[in-house]
Design an enzyme around this catalytic site. Structure first.
Site, PDB file in Angstrom:
ATOM      1  N   LEU A   1      46.728  42.671  44.738  1.00 35.87           N
ATOM      2  CA  LEU A   1      47.262  41.435  44.179  1.00 35.87           C
ATOM      3  C   LEU A   1      46.158  40.477  43.754  1.00 35.87           C
ATOM      4  O   LEU A   1      46.425  39.445  43.172  1.00 35.87           O
ATOM      5  CB  LEU A   1      48.151  40.746  45.213  1.00 35.87           C
ATOM      6  N   ARG A   2      44.921  40.826  44.085  1.00 37.76           N
ATOM      7  CA  ARG A   2      43.859  39.876  43.790  1.00 37.76           C
ATOM      8  C   ARG A   2      43.765  39.611  42.293  1.00 37.76           C
ATOM      9  O   ARG A   2      43.500  38.511  41.859  1.00 37.76           O
ATOM     10  CB  ARG A   2      42.534  40.382  44.346  1.00 37.76           C
ATOM     11  N   GLY A   3      44.005  40.648  41.512  1.00 43.10           N
ATOM     12  CA  GLY A   3      43.947  40.515  40.062  1.00 43.10           C
ATOM     13  C   GLY A   3      44.955  39.492  39.577  1.00 43.10           C
ATOM     14  O   GLY A   3      44.636  38.606  38.786  1.00 43.10           O
TER      15      GLY A   3
END
Lengths: 340, 533
Positions: free
Chosen positions: A271-273
């Site tokens: 989910l960092r993107g």
């Protein structure tokens, strides 16, 4: 040595944009600049140091604590006043020993007074500022591990026999390197919020302008800096204004859905993107003075926020930015005014 | 390069050494080299195996203990403004990065001397930052003449030398024409032109100065020469020539390019380009690796004895500063030195790693089994001598719409045989998918510290794209793109065409992979093995 003014760098808009975005919202999490030699990567990073607004920190505090009660208890050099100081931009040299990075026993005090005292390292100095690693792909593995750990937790923990120290270490990691020297480990790659590729301009006029400015700078630094001061000041003001705006930028459900769709379509891991995409778009919106995040903001920053997060497949530097742009068109529909 | 330009370079280095960063001297040991080195600014000599401590400084434990307070010893980079790096072609990327950083910070002059061996050049990270390039090929003993020193007046002249705009623009245009991407080239040329004018006793740069400057600063950076056909493995320079014609100083530019061309001995460019394009590629000897039990010693690191051998000296050094503190808390401890587990330091060494040979075998179509037995034969003969050569072997087969790792990296002949036995063939040729798989495997191998080598056995062209559709054009494009990426990763590759009538389509792929191409119809196992060893 006085750095070259940030605003006087010719071209390299992507790189400058990425750096400005992290200055607006440090939580975006750093910039990785990859490109050919001699294209002004380190010049830009050092220039950024001159541009950043000052921070307020406790006088003499080695970790730049903002308030008196934030000063770690092991610090005995801190004063009682809060002063303005330049945002730290700390260079992490390649040969740096682990002790130098994390901090270690203060040898001088240990030997002379027999005292156990902590000597802060580069991570302490970089707190609330920037940590710059040039030739980041040549960094030794154990230092990379250490950086990853600290960058993840925002805290530097030194647990060695006799010493048990912790202090905040929140910094924007800026790395630069030449892809020919080697690949970056995927974990480290993922820690950088934004990634930009820089290339040397190929048209003669632009190149002449670069040399002209550099030449003028070398010839008479004071005069050159004076000439560029208004630009630097207005750039700095724009960053400060954007910071104020940032909280007020509205994020609609549509935007969240757009981010999610983009990331799913790209198959980027984790989910960092998505989070970076959102934060960078918000910073871009704030910088433009917009009240809500629009699709054009996403378009502008999608490539730099996502290109290094694509699932590791061999296509990914050949045309990852192009792939993202193609996907943007698929997900958002083609851009109305393609000329933009 | 003539002796006159070499001696001019020496004088320029005296005047503008700090602005230029330094000089790359490419010459075999000879009287000419000795004479030139004697005329260069004298500096401290360093060798490529220099330790970080010597270069960057650090605490001086002996003096610290004697004085009872922390004594740091400055590194050579702090104490000397001029450094001479001998055997610069042996310089590691790490050292190059450290030196490069010092050069970027300013105020340093580095003279990198390499031995002029054909394909051995210092790392580009270093040569990039050295303004001047001097090669002493073709200088004979009778050419040598003493190099006169420069006087104070020249320094003053250099400080106020004027570089007229048209000359500067011509220098930039010339650098573009020579295919130089980096800005350090033209910057060094401008600076050098000023220095040349100053050495000549003038305060305004003429075109002749600029031409001489380009010879010294741009020649070795050139990637293409306008009149020559570009070397085939080098992409053409980006700006088309007509772009330059808008420029005011076109004629000047041409003269500068011509002058630069003159400075390049035939063959030098080719060898420089070859060395450059080789870049990250390693030979077949196995790359370097840290942490093994053998090899060149590296700085020790803290660690548990279970992970390696204890470095007694480093351990004692780590212990020393703590003695006062520990003594205070353990009064009655009879031990003369109080060592605790955290003090333990381990030895580290830099060794050559093992090689992993990855066979990528086309199992598509009718001839699959023949090819497979070919690969099998090669694998078996390789594994039978693997122990001596420290080789590991893996096999990827591709057919239908995908590729799979049939034999994961192994040294076991039995395991490989068993896995190869159950393999069947048929279907399309998903070359791109196979190369993707290969690149995963090479990456994994690198992470484990092995050095991968790729052997591709096929007889046809790709016809299945990465997205599993049967689209010949797309498949070819995908394969090319993956091949380019593999090349960038610097994996040595051997492309073997096993077709009975070898088709020419594989040759471009081989050159894209930066590898060797071989047409080997069936029954040439021994030759395949010979190629690999």
């Amino acid at each position: 040595m006085t750095p070259f003014p940030f605003t006087a760098i010719v071209g390299q808009d992507q790189m400058k944009q990425a750096m400005i975005l992290t200055a607006i919202d440090p939580s975006i999490g750093g910039v990785l600049v990859m490109g050919d030699r001699g294209t002004g990567k380190s010049t830009a990073v050092r220039a950024l140091a001159g541009l950043l607004p000052k921070i307020r920190a406790v006088e003499g505090c080695p970790v730049n604590s903002p308030r008196l009660r934030d000063v770690p208890e092991w610090v005995d050099t801190a004063g009682t006043r809060v002063v303005q100081r330049a945002t730290p931009v700390i260079d992490l040299p390649l040969g740096a020993a682990e002790d130098r990075v994390t901090g270690a026993l203060d040898i001088e005090r240990a030997l002379t007074k027999g005292e156990k005292a902590f000597q802060p390292g580069l991570l302490a100095q970089a707190n609330r500022g920037y940590l710059y690693v040039d030739e980041v792909n040549l960094l030794e593995d154990h230092i990379v591990d250490l950086l990853l750990d600290v960058a993840q937790s925002g805290e530097n923990v030194v647990e060695r026999e006799g010493l048990s120290i912790r202090h905040p270490a929140r910094f924007v990691l800026v790395g630069s390197g030449n892809p020919e020297e080697g690949e970056l480990r995927p974990q480290l790659l993922d820690r950088f919020g934004l990634m930009v590729d820089v290339a040397s301009p190929t048209d003669v006029e632009t190149r002449i302008e670069v040399i002209r400015r550099r030449d003028a700078f070398e010839a008479n630094r004071a005069a050159f800096l004076r000439r560029w001061k208004p630009f630097e000041d207005s750039q700095r003001r724009a960053i400060l204004d954007a910071r104020k705006h940032l909280a007020g930028v509205e994020t609609t459900d549509d935007t969240l859905r757009d981010c999610a769709e983009l990331c799913i379509a790209l198959g980027s891991d984790g989910l960092r993107g998505e989070l970076t995409l959102l934060k960078a778009a918000r910073a871009q919106a704030a910088y433009e003075g917009a009240t809500r995040i629009g699709r054009d903001h996403l378009r502008q920053i999608a490539a730099m926020a996502l290109q290094h997060r694509l699932r590791r497949d061999p296509m990914d530097d050949a045309g990852s930015a192009i792939r993202i742009h193609r996907l943007l068109d698929e997900v958002f529909g083609p851009l109305a005014d393609a000329a933009e | 390069m003539t002796w006159d330009s070499a001696s001019l370079a020496a004088r320029v280095l005296h005047v503008a050494g700090q602005d230029l960063g330094g000089m790359w001297l490419r010459a075999r040991p000879s009287p000419a080299r000795d004479t030139l080195l004697a005329a260069l600014p004298s500096g401290i000599r360093v060798h490529p195996a220099i330790s970080d401590e010597a270069l960057l400084g650090g605490p001086d434990i002996a003096a610290t203990l004697a004085a009872g307070r922390l004594v740091t010893r400055p590194g050579l980079l702090e104490t000397h403004a001029v450094l001479t790096l001998s055997m610069a072609d042996r310089c590691t990327p790490g050292l190059a990065a450290r030196l490069g950083r010092a050069l970027d910070a300013g105020g340093k002059t580095l003279i990198a001397v390499d031995e002029g061996e054909d394909d051995a050049t210092p790392p580009t990270a270093l040569t990039e930052r050295l303004g001047l390039f001097v090669t002493l090929d073709g200088v004979c003993l009778s050419d040598l003449s003493p190099i006169s020193p420069v006087d104070e007046k020249v320094h003053d002249l250099y400080a106020k030398a004027i570089l007229p705009d048209p000359v500067r623009d011509a220098i930039v245009a010339a650098s573009v024409g020579l295919g130089i991407v980096s800005f350090r080239g033209p910057l060094a040329a401008c600076c050098c032109a000023r220095a040349i004018a100053a050495v000549d006793g003038r305060d305004c740069v003429t075109e002749a100065d600029a031409a001489a400057a380009c010879q010294l600063t741009l020649a070795h950076r050139a990637t293409t020469l306008p009149e020559d056909e570009a070397p085939e493995n080098q992409p053409p320079p980006d700006p088309p020539p007509d772009q330059q014609s808008q420029d005011s100083g076109t004629e000047g530019t041409e003269r500068l390019v011509e002058a630069t061309r003159m400075a390049l001995p035939r063959g030098l460019l080719a060898s420089l380009v070859a060395a450059r394009s080789k870049g990250a590629t390693q030979g077949t000897a196995g790359a370097r690796k840290m942490g093994g039990p053998r090899g060149r010693p590296l700085p020790p690191r803290p660690g548990r004895p279970s992970a390696g051998r204890i470095d007694l000296f480093a351990t004692l050094r780590a212990t020393a500063p703590w003695q006062t503190i520990r003594r205070a808390s353990h009064h009655n401890d009879p031990r003369p030195v109080l060592i605790e587990p955290a003090d333990l330091h381990l030895k580290r060494h830099d060794t050559r790693t093992e090689r992993l040979i990855i066979f990528v075998v086309d199992a598509s179509g009718s001839s699959a089994m023949a090819r497979m037995s070919e690969a099998k034969g090669a694998i078996e003969s390789l594994l039978s001598q693997a122990y001596a050569s420290r080789d590991h072997v893996a096999l990827i087969s591709f057919k239908g719409d995908g590729a799979a790792v049939t034999v994961p990296p192994t040294r076991s002949l039995v395991q490989a045989k068993r896995r190869l036995a159950g393999l069947t063939g048929g279907g399309g040729t998903p070359l791109a998918a196979a190369l993707v798989e290969a690149s995963h495997l090479t990456e994994a191998a690198r992470r484990k510290g092995q050095t991968p080598t790729l052997v591709l056995l096929t007889d046809g062209r790709a016809n299945i794209a990465l997205d599993k559709t049967a689209n010949r054009a797309r498949a070819a494009a995908d394969a090319e793109q993956v091949a380019r990426k593999l090349r960038q990763a610097g994996v040595p590759t051997l492309v073997i065409n096993t077709g009975t009538r070898p088709s020419p389509t594989l040759r471009p792929l081989a050159s894209l992979l930066g590898g060797t191409y071989l047409a080997l119809p069936y029954g040439a196992q021994d030759r395949l093995r010979a190629e690999l060893t």
